[in-house]
Structures are given as C-alpha cells and as structure tokens.
Design an enzyme around this catalytic site. Structure first.
Site, PDB file in Angstrom:
ATOM      1  N   CYS A  72       1.055  -1.176   0.233  1.00 27.21           N
ATOM      2  CA  CYS A  72       0.129  -0.251  -0.074  1.00 27.21           C
ATOM      3  C   CYS A  72       0.820   1.416   0.052  1.00 27.21           C
ATOM      4  O   CYS A  72       2.072   1.306   0.663  1.00 27.21           O
ATOM      5  CB  CYS A  72      -0.872  -0.024   1.382  1.00 27.21           C
ATOM      6  SG  CYS A  72      -2.076   1.289   1.220  1.00 27.21           S
ATOM      7  N   ARG A 121     -17.369  -3.563  18.326  1.00 25.58           N
ATOM      8  CA  ARG A 121     -16.859  -4.711  17.794  1.00 25.58           C
ATOM      9  C   ARG A 121     -15.290  -4.542  18.459  1.00 25.58           C
ATOM     10  O   ARG A 121     -14.269  -3.846  18.326  1.00 25.58           O
ATOM     11  CB  ARG A 121     -16.550  -4.516  16.501  1.00 25.58           C
ATOM     12  CG  ARG A 121     -15.755  -6.084  15.828  1.00 25.58           C
ATOM     13  CD  ARG A 121     -15.964  -6.353  14.460  1.00 25.58           C
ATOM     14  NE  ARG A 121     -16.984  -6.078  14.116  1.00 25.58           N
ATOM     15  CZ  ARG A 121     -17.474  -5.469  12.882  1.00 25.58           C
ATOM     16  NH1 ARG A 121     -16.741  -4.686  12.485  1.00 25.58           N
ATOM     17  NH2 ARG A 121     -18.961  -5.525  12.620  1.00 25.58           N
ATOM     18  N   CYS A 173       0.259   0.410  10.553  1.00 26.41           N
ATOM     19  CA  CYS A 173       0.325  -0.690   9.411  1.00 26.41           C
ATOM     20  C   CYS A 173       1.032  -1.462   8.679  1.00 26.41           C
ATOM     21  O   CYS A 173       2.015  -0.639   7.875  1.00 26.41           O
ATOM     22  CB  CYS A 173      -0.740  -0.200   8.197  1.00 26.41           C
ATOM     23  SG  CYS A 173      -1.296  -1.453   7.221  1.00 26.41           S
ATOM     24  N   CYS A 197     -16.186  -9.573   5.922  1.00 28.16           N
ATOM     25  CA  CYS A 197     -15.427  -8.382   5.668  1.00 28.16           C
ATOM     26  C   CYS A 197     -14.332  -8.446   4.736  1.00 28.16           C
ATOM     27  O   CYS A 197     -13.481  -9.315   5.093  1.00 28.16           O
ATOM     28  CB  CYS A 197     -15.397  -7.628   6.754  1.00 28.16           C
ATOM     29  SG  CYS A 197     -14.767  -6.003   6.759  1.00 28.16           S
ATOM     30  N   CYS A 216       0.092   5.012   7.196  1.00 33.30           N
ATOM     31  CA  CYS A 216      -0.437   4.671   8.284  1.00 33.30           C
ATOM     32  C   CYS A 216       0.634   4.090   9.356  1.00 33.30           C
ATOM     33  O   CYS A 216       0.980   3.051   9.140  1.00 33.30           O
ATOM     34  CB  CYS A 216      -1.540   3.804   8.138  1.00 33.30           C
ATOM     35  SG  CYS A 216      -2.736   4.310   6.919  1.00 33.30           S
ATOM     36  N   CYS A 272     -19.320  -6.923   3.947  1.00 37.19           N
ATOM     37  CA  CYS A 272     -18.773  -5.471   4.208  1.00 37.19           C
ATOM     38  C   CYS A 272     -17.490  -5.476   3.497  1.00 37.19           C
ATOM     39  O   CYS A 272     -17.094  -6.665   3.182  1.00 37.19           O
ATOM     40  CB  CYS A 272     -18.471  -5.787   5.735  1.00 37.19           C
ATOM     41  SG  CYS A 272     -17.717  -4.179   6.214  1.00 37.19           S
ATOM     42  N   CYS A 299     -19.611   1.114   9.214  1.00 35.19           N
ATOM     43  CA  CYS A 299     -18.725   0.647  10.247  1.00 35.19           C
ATOM     44  C   CYS A 299     -17.653   1.567  10.254  1.00 35.19           C
ATOM     45  O   CYS A 299     -16.910   1.529   9.302  1.00 35.19           O
ATOM     46  CB  CYS A 299     -18.274  -0.769   9.652  1.00 35.19           C
ATOM     47  SG  CYS A 299     -17.347  -1.437  10.703  1.00 35.19           S
TER      48      CYS A 299
HETATM   49  S1  SF4 Z   1      -4.058   0.873   6.966  1.00 34.28           S
HETATM   50 FE1  SF4 Z   1      -2.651   0.168   5.692  1.00 34.28          FE
HETATM   51  S2  SF4 Z   1      -3.474  -0.752   3.960  1.00 34.28           S
HETATM   52 FE2  SF4 Z   1      -4.842   0.724   4.792  1.00 34.28          FE
HETATM   53  S3  SF4 Z   1      -4.470   2.699   3.656  1.00 34.28           S
HETATM   54 FE3  SF4 Z   1      -3.031   2.433   5.583  1.00 34.28          FE
HETATM   55  S4  SF4 Z   1      -1.268   1.610   5.049  1.00 34.28           S
HETATM   56 FE4  SF4 Z   1      -2.810   1.352   3.554  1.00 34.28          FE
END
Ligand code: SF4
Length: 364
Positions: A54, A262, A61, A98, A58, A130, A190
């Site tokens: 990705c 949840r 992540c 999901c 984040c 979902c 959600c």
């Molecule tokens: S949470 Fe992870 S997968 Fe989702 S947008 Fe952020 S970096 Fe990308």
C-alpha cells in the site's frame, strides 16, 4: 424515533470514561440491555482480498509498502477463492464477511468490477457483506450498494488532532467524506479506531466525539487495540491494558447505544475473563478466524469454547436490517464514471514514520 444523543462533547465523554469502574460497567451494561440482547454477539470473518504494497503511511500498518515488515503481499484474490473462504466462514458460524483491500482509494476498472462480483457472490450465500477498500466516491458507493453490500468499513482511526501524528498521506476530512458517500446509499456504516498508538485519554475521547456526533451514528464501531508490528513506526508502543480496553468499550456503548461495538485487533492479548468483561461492558461483535488481515487473532475453536462458557449465541445475519437485493452487473443502473477524485495528501512530516521508512530502505 431514536433518542440517541448526537452532541456529545469531549468533557461529557471524559466524565464517563473516568467514572469508578463498577459504576461505569453498571451504566454501560444497562444501556446495552436496553438496546441489544446481551447474550448475542455478532461473528464476522475478515478476509484480506488484496494484501500489502500500500502507498499510504499509516503508522500502525504492516501493509504499508514503505515499512519493512514480514507481510507478504498478494494480488487481488479471485471470485471463486473468495467464495470458498466465505463458505468456510459460514460453516464455522460467521454471519458476515468483511473483505479488505490494501488500497488508498477505489479505482474504477477491472479490479473494482471483480470486487463487485465478490459482493454479489457472498450476498447470494445469505451472509452480510462488508468491504473496506479505502476512500470511495458516491458513485462507487452506489455500485457497491447495488451489488448487495451490507456495510462499508472506513475507520476514523483516531481523534482529528492525533490522526496527524499517525498518518500524513490522507486527510481526516476525506475519511468523513467517504462515510458521507456511503450514507447516501442504503449501505450501513462501520467506523471505529485504534487505541494504544501513543495517544492520551483526551485523544480517545476526541475520537469518540467524532464517531458519536455523526448523525446517524455508525451501525458498527470496531475498537482495536494496537498490535505493534516490527518495522512499523509504532513497533515500540506498549500493549493496551485490559482495563483501558474495558473503559473504552463501556464508554463507546454509553455514547453510541444502538451501535454494534466490535472487539477487533488485539484480542489475542486479552484473556477470556478480559473479553467477558468487554462483553458485559457492551461489546457485541468479534472478528473470527486466525488472522485479522495480517495480524494474529484467536483460533475459531477457542472462540466457540468461549461462547459456550459464557452462554453467548452468534447473531444471525440480517438481524438488524433486511438483506439487500443484488442487482446483476448487466442490469446495473450505475455506470463506472472513471472518476479521478482529488483525495487530499496533507504530507506533513511525522518523525517516527520517516524514521521507519528510512530503516525500511536500509533493510531492503
Ligand atoms: S491502513 Fe494499511 S492498507 Fe490501509 S491505507 Fe493505511 S497503509 Fe494502506
């Protein structure tokens, strides 16, 4: 008409969060009983249909390409693969699937068409479907709704203030706009967040203000405890204590009485006793399956044993809302608009994200 309050302030929420624990639990359990069957818990299965690689930053992540983690990426799964996994989830008691894709936002085209087909396929298995695919436009939300989507997940992650310490590649307002786009359809919302990212209690209250002042409030709210993954900027954060989790669940239940709350990431760090306290405090949904996208989750058999021990029953699908009808691709009212929406990129520098990125480059 619902008498749910939509003007919660940070002060109101902090007052609730900081109550003596027994008082907080009693109040939350009372609200829970008025609005839900306390012996019923929704069981959902989270399926990573496209993992890793990705472009976002984040901080929590392991799927962000810029950090070096053990996550092995894969391309979008096929419809038959997803159908097989959904059938397995149904056989083990899940009422909802999901599907998560590690995308910044949905792009019109072949891959999105495949996801729409996955939605149609799972809805026809009489399971709630979902998706969590990143930011979506109104047209994309309409197309998902038409395919039979029951819920769309888009977490706020944190309070607006603390969000800036976690993510720099997409803006908070874009998240709210995505939720707004979903709200223009019949798909339920959600949205929740993560605790344990280094935020303070005011920030947690701020996140609950953002969620509880949405009108209508989200139909489901995941409360995640950070799973600190090696290689991510938050790898050194200390695990959230069970007491913080119980307080957060109880407070969420009180300010969002009708929402399904949840227990999501971080359940492997909780004892059965701790989870039982969370159910008492108003949690009424869990994710099942041995993985949550890429992080560990309790084994399905362990959960079945816990349900038996606590006398809990899995929620049947479409208990809260009727099953959406699936419109086949050929009969669709909505065309792909091939839109190129301008989602923002705030691009401020977050020091710990930059450090993790540099470290990632050295290891790669
Ligand atoms: S949470 Fe992870 S997968 Fe989702 S947008 Fe952020 S970096 Fe990308």
């Amino acid at each position: 008409m619902s008498d749910t309050k939509h003007n919660w302030t940070k002060e109101d929420i902090l007052e609730i969060y900081n109550k003596p624990l027994m008082e907080l639990l009693y109040e939350a359990a009372t609200v829970h009983r008025v609005n839900h069957d306390p012996n019923v818990v929704q069981v959902s299965t989270l399926l990573s249909i496209k993992t890793g690689g990705c472009s976002e930053d984040c901080g929590y992540c392991p799927q962000a390409a810029r950090y070096h983690t053990n996550v092995k990426g894969n391309d979008l799964m096929s419809v038959p693969q997803v159908k097989a996994q959904a059938l397995r989830a149904k056989a083990s008691g899940s009422s909802r699937v999901c599907m998560g894709a590690a995308w910044r936002n949905v792009k019109d085209g072949e891959e999105f068409d495949t996801v729409l087909e996955m939605v149609r396929t799972i809805n026809k298995l009489d399971m709630e479907v979902c998706c969590t695919l990143g930011m979506i436009t109104e047209n994309q939300a309409q197309r998902l709704a038409e395919a039979g989507l029951y819920a769309y997940n888009h977490n706020l992650d944190a309070s607006e203030e603390y969000y800036k310490e976690v993510i720099s590649t997409r803006g908070y307002q874009d998240r709210l706009d995505t939720i707004d786009n979903v709200r223009k359809t019949n798909v339920t919302v959600c949205s929740g967040g993560i605790i344990g990212m280094g935020e303070n209690i005011e920030d947690r209250a701020g996140m609950l203000v953002a969620l509880s002042t949405l009108n209508p409030q989200p139909e489901s709210t995941p409360i995640n405890a950070l799973v600190a993954v090696e290689g991510t900027p938050l790898e050194d954060e200390k695990p959230v204590s069970i007491w913080e989790m119980i307080r957060m669940v109880a407070t969420t239940r009180i300010v969002m009485p009708e929402t399904q709350v949840r227990l999501s990431a971080g359940r492997t760090q909780m004892s059965r006793e701790g989870q039982a306290m969370c159910f008492f405090a108003g949690a009424n949904s869990i994710f099942a399956g041995d993985k949550l996208l890429t992080t560990p989750n309790p084994d399905v058999n362990e959960d079945l044993k816990m349900f038996e021990l606590l006398g809990l029953n899995p929620q049947k699908p479409f208990t809260k809302k009727v099953q959406p009808q699936t419109v086949e691709a050929n009969d669709s009212e909505f065309e792909s608009l091939g839109e190129k929406p301008k989602w923002t990129r705030p691009k401020h520098k977050i020091e710990r994200n930059e450090l993790a990125k540099e470290k990632g480059k050295l290891v790669k």
